[in-house]
Design a protein around this motif. Structure first.
Motif, PDB file in Angstrom:
ATOM      1  N   SER A 167      31.643 -42.959 -19.036  1.00  0.00           N
ATOM      2  CA  SER A 167      30.738 -41.940 -18.510  1.00  0.00           C
ATOM      3  C   SER A 167      29.419 -42.617 -18.174  1.00  0.00           C
ATOM      4  O   SER A 167      28.652 -42.989 -19.069  1.00  0.00           O
ATOM      5  CB  SER A 167      30.517 -40.832 -19.546  1.00  0.00           C
ATOM      6  OG  SER A 167      31.724 -40.151 -19.815  1.00  0.00           O
ATOM      7  N   GLY A 269      37.899 -38.255 -10.074  1.00  0.00           N
ATOM      8  CA  GLY A 269      38.073 -36.850  -9.734  1.00  0.00           C
ATOM      9  C   GLY A 269      37.890 -36.544  -8.259  1.00  0.00           C
ATOM     10  O   GLY A 269      38.122 -35.406  -7.827  1.00  0.00           O
ATOM     11  N   THR A 304      30.651 -37.973 -13.866  1.00  0.00           N
ATOM     12  CA  THR A 304      31.246 -36.857 -14.603  1.00  0.00           C
ATOM     13  C   THR A 304      32.671 -37.244 -14.991  1.00  0.00           C
ATOM     14  O   THR A 304      33.342 -37.968 -14.264  1.00  0.00           O
ATOM     15  CB  THR A 304      31.278 -35.575 -13.749  1.00  0.00           C
ATOM     16  OG1 THR A 304      32.007 -35.829 -12.539  1.00  0.00           O
ATOM     17  CG2 THR A 304      29.875 -35.127 -13.407  1.00  0.00           C
ATOM     18  N   ARG A 305      33.110 -36.768 -16.121  1.00  0.00           N
ATOM     19  CA  ARG A 305      34.435 -37.119 -16.622  1.00  0.00           C
ATOM     20  C   ARG A 305      35.464 -36.096 -16.142  1.00  0.00           C
ATOM     21  O   ARG A 305      35.271 -34.884 -16.266  1.00  0.00           O
ATOM     22  CB  ARG A 305      34.414 -37.155 -18.152  1.00  0.00           C
ATOM     23  CG  ARG A 305      35.737 -37.609 -18.764  1.00  0.00           C
ATOM     24  CD  ARG A 305      35.644 -37.617 -20.278  1.00  0.00           C
ATOM     25  NE  ARG A 305      34.604 -38.544 -20.738  1.00  0.00           N
ATOM     26  CZ  ARG A 305      34.156 -38.584 -21.984  1.00  0.00           C
ATOM     27  NH1 ARG A 305      34.638 -37.738 -22.890  1.00  0.00           N
ATOM     28  NH2 ARG A 305      33.223 -39.447 -22.329  1.00  0.00           N
ATOM     29  N   SER A 306      36.555 -36.585 -15.606  1.00  0.00           N
ATOM     30  CA  SER A 306      37.624 -35.692 -15.169  1.00  0.00           C
ATOM     31  C   SER A 306      38.415 -35.187 -16.365  1.00  0.00           C
ATOM     32  O   SER A 306      38.369 -35.765 -17.458  1.00  0.00           O
ATOM     33  CB  SER A 306      38.565 -36.430 -14.207  1.00  0.00           C
ATOM     34  OG  SER A 306      39.226 -37.490 -14.886  1.00  0.00           O
ATOM     35  N   THR A 307      39.138 -34.104 -16.175  1.00  0.00           N
ATOM     36  CA  THR A 307      39.962 -33.577 -17.266  1.00  0.00           C
ATOM     37  C   THR A 307      41.054 -34.568 -17.648  1.00  0.00           C
ATOM     38  O   THR A 307      41.422 -34.683 -18.820  1.00  0.00           O
ATOM     39  CB  THR A 307      40.594 -32.237 -16.854  1.00  0.00           C
ATOM     40  OG1 THR A 307      41.317 -32.404 -15.623  1.00  0.00           O
ATOM     41  CG2 THR A 307      39.539 -31.168 -16.667  1.00  0.00           C
ATOM     42  N   GLU A 308      41.552 -35.309 -16.658  1.00  0.00           N
ATOM     43  CA  GLU A 308      42.569 -36.319 -16.955  1.00  0.00           C
ATOM     44  C   GLU A 308      41.978 -37.452 -17.797  1.00  0.00           C
ATOM     45  O   GLU A 308      42.638 -37.977 -18.691  1.00  0.00           O
ATOM     46  CB  GLU A 308      43.146 -36.875 -15.660  1.00  0.00           C
ATOM     47  CG  GLU A 308      44.007 -35.899 -14.869  1.00  0.00           C
ATOM     48  CD  GLU A 308      43.187 -34.944 -14.022  1.00  0.00           C
ATOM     49  OE1 GLU A 308      43.783 -34.073 -13.375  1.00  0.00           O
ATOM     50  OE2 GLU A 308      41.938 -35.075 -14.003  1.00  0.00           O
ATOM     51  N   GLN A 310      39.462 -37.106 -19.900  1.00  0.00           N
ATOM     52  CA  GLN A 310      39.284 -36.565 -21.246  1.00  0.00           C
ATOM     53  C   GLN A 310      40.604 -36.557 -22.009  1.00  0.00           C
ATOM     54  O   GLN A 310      40.642 -36.842 -23.218  1.00  0.00           O
ATOM     55  CB  GLN A 310      38.716 -35.142 -21.163  1.00  0.00           C
ATOM     56  CG  GLN A 310      38.481 -34.469 -22.507  1.00  0.00           C
ATOM     57  CD  GLN A 310      37.439 -35.174 -23.348  1.00  0.00           C
ATOM     58  OE1 GLN A 310      36.556 -35.855 -22.812  1.00  0.00           O
ATOM     59  NE2 GLN A 310      37.523 -35.031 -24.659  1.00  0.00           N
ATOM     60  N   GLN A 311      41.683 -36.260 -21.315  1.00  0.00           N
ATOM     61  CA  GLN A 311      42.996 -36.257 -21.970  1.00  0.00           C
ATOM     62  C   GLN A 311      43.365 -37.653 -22.456  1.00  0.00           C
ATOM     63  O   GLN A 311      43.943 -37.806 -23.548  1.00  0.00           O
ATOM     64  CB  GLN A 311      44.060 -35.735 -21.009  1.00  0.00           C
ATOM     65  CG  GLN A 311      45.440 -35.626 -21.642  1.00  0.00           C
ATOM     66  CD  GLN A 311      46.496 -35.183 -20.652  1.00  0.00           C
ATOM     67  OE1 GLN A 311      46.400 -35.489 -19.470  1.00  0.00           O
ATOM     68  NE2 GLN A 311      47.494 -34.466 -21.120  1.00  0.00           N
ATOM     69  N   GLU A 314      41.531 -38.097 -25.737  1.00  0.00           N
ATOM     70  CA  GLU A 314      42.033 -37.248 -26.827  1.00  0.00           C
ATOM     71  C   GLU A 314      43.411 -37.686 -27.317  1.00  0.00           C
ATOM     72  O   GLU A 314      43.750 -37.495 -28.483  1.00  0.00           O
ATOM     73  CB  GLU A 314      42.069 -35.791 -26.383  1.00  0.00           C
ATOM     74  CG  GLU A 314      40.679 -35.197 -26.149  1.00  0.00           C
ATOM     75  CD  GLU A 314      40.743 -33.734 -25.753  1.00  0.00           C
ATOM     76  OE1 GLU A 314      41.868 -33.189 -25.627  1.00  0.00           O
ATOM     77  OE2 GLU A 314      39.673 -33.129 -25.555  1.00  0.00           O
ATOM     78  N   GLU A 320      36.399 -44.090 -25.479  1.00  0.00           N
ATOM     79  CA  GLU A 320      35.259 -43.525 -24.782  1.00  0.00           C
ATOM     80  C   GLU A 320      34.111 -44.538 -24.755  1.00  0.00           C
ATOM     81  O   GLU A 320      33.688 -45.050 -25.788  1.00  0.00           O
ATOM     82  CB  GLU A 320      34.816 -42.253 -25.498  1.00  0.00           C
ATOM     83  CG  GLU A 320      33.639 -41.548 -24.878  1.00  0.00           C
ATOM     84  CD  GLU A 320      33.247 -40.331 -25.685  1.00  0.00           C
ATOM     85  OE1 GLU A 320      33.023 -39.262 -25.077  1.00  0.00           O
ATOM     86  OE2 GLU A 320      33.155 -40.429 -26.926  1.00  0.00           O
TER      87      GLU A 320
END
Length: 334
Positions: A167, A269, A304-308, A310-311, A314, A320
């Motif tokens: 990020s 993204g 900005t971090r994409s949802t992918e 973030q996955q 996680e 990170e």
């Protein structure tokens, strides 16, 4: 009837046909006149269902399991091995994931042949990278402002394969950070693929990589705007081992970099990373698959971090890389 080659007379060819049920390799015999030029990865012409079609040789073996009669391949279009085993494996993975055919993916991965460029004199082979003479990457104040940032650069220089979702700070000079990551990987004796969304970002990244490495000797930039001749010339520079760092837009995810050590994508993204042609692969997904298959490092970055992304954090696939709250506040506008 021709005479088969004396050594490894059978080639396994991916034939460029659009039908999904024909998405497999077909065996052909190598005529004796092509014994030395019909190598793995080169372009050929074969007769298929009564028509002459293009194809790539993916393997050359002693015998075939086919019980019927084998046809001879018609012609070796070029002895240049433009399809490496690594990219062939990656293309097969992408085709299976996106329910496409291998021929469709190879059409995206390998630019059309330009005979005049291909026949030009080959440049001298690059010298092996001397770690002592490689550019020293200073992680401060660049990557040092991020938690695990300096460790990421050290890992790349040491030849390890970290996986990170980055990020970027507000106002960050992201081309310089990517150039530093590429230089660290180069210092470790490995290659890098850097992918951005558009030509404007590519121009900025090209300038940054040149500034860090000091010249254009170690890298090439690929984009469709170059034109067929120049694009193929730069593709061959990577394929022949003359450029260990390749940066570019969407199709660069398939760049034939030798000894790949890092794949990175900026602003994953962005919609421009999604291929509009069948089978419609996304650049991020292709790079992640390449990192898995090659066992190399992967870096996904953006403001900005994409949802992918973030996955990936996680699930534990990636680490990170982010600045602490105080540093973010100091960098952000009031």
């Amino acid at each position: 009837m021709g005479t088969p080659a004396a050594d490894l007379p059978v080639v396994r060819i991916n034939v460029d046909v659009p039908l999904a049920h024909l998405d497999r390799l077909f065996d052909y015999l190598v005529p004796a006149r092509y014994e030395r030029t019909a190598g793995v990865g080169c372009r050929v012409r074969v007769r298929f269902a009564g028509q002459l079609v293009d194809g790539f040789i993916l393997d050359r073996v002693e015998s075939s399991t086919h019980q019927g009669k084998l046809h001879f391949l018609e012609r070796v279009v070029s002895p240049e091995p433009v399809l490496s085993p690594e990219i062939a494996t990656l293309a097969r993975e992408v085709a299976d994931r996106y329910a496409g055919t291998l021929a469709d993916v190879l059409r995206l991965a390998i630019p059309p042949r330009h005979a005049r460029v291909e026949k030009a004199a080959r440049p001298p082979a690059p010298a092996a990278v001397d770690p002592a003479a490689a550019p020293i990457v200073d992680a401060v104040p660049g990557w040092g402002r991020y938690r695990f940032g300096a460790a990421l650069i050290r890992a790349l220089r040491d030849g390890r394969a970290p996986r990170a979702v980055w990020s970027a700070l507000p106002g960050e000079d992201w081309p310089a950070r990517l150039a530093e990551a590429a230089a660290a990987t180069h210092a470790g004796g490995r290659g890098t693929v850097l992918v951005v969304a558009d030509a404007r970002d590519l121009d900025r990244l090209d300038v940054a990589v040149t500034a860090v490495l000091g010249s254009h000797d170690h890298h090439v930039a690929l984009s469709a705007a170059l034109g067929p001749a120049e694009r193929y010339r730069r593709f061959l520079a990577a394929s022949r081992g003359g450029a260990s760092i390749v940066l570019g837009t969407r199709a660069t995810v398939f760049a034939p970099v030798r000894d790949i050590g890092l794949v990175a994508i900026w602003d994953d993204g962005d919609d421009l990373h999604a291929e509009p042609r069948a089978p419609y692969p996304h650049g991020r997904a292709v790079l992640l698959a390449r990192a898995e298959l090659a066992g190399c490092a992967a870096l996904i970055g953006g403001f900005t971090r994409s949802t992918e992304g973030q996955q990936l954090i996680e699930t534990g696939w990636a680490t990170e890389v982010v600045a602490d709250r105080e540093t973010v506040r100091a960098s952000a506008p009031r």
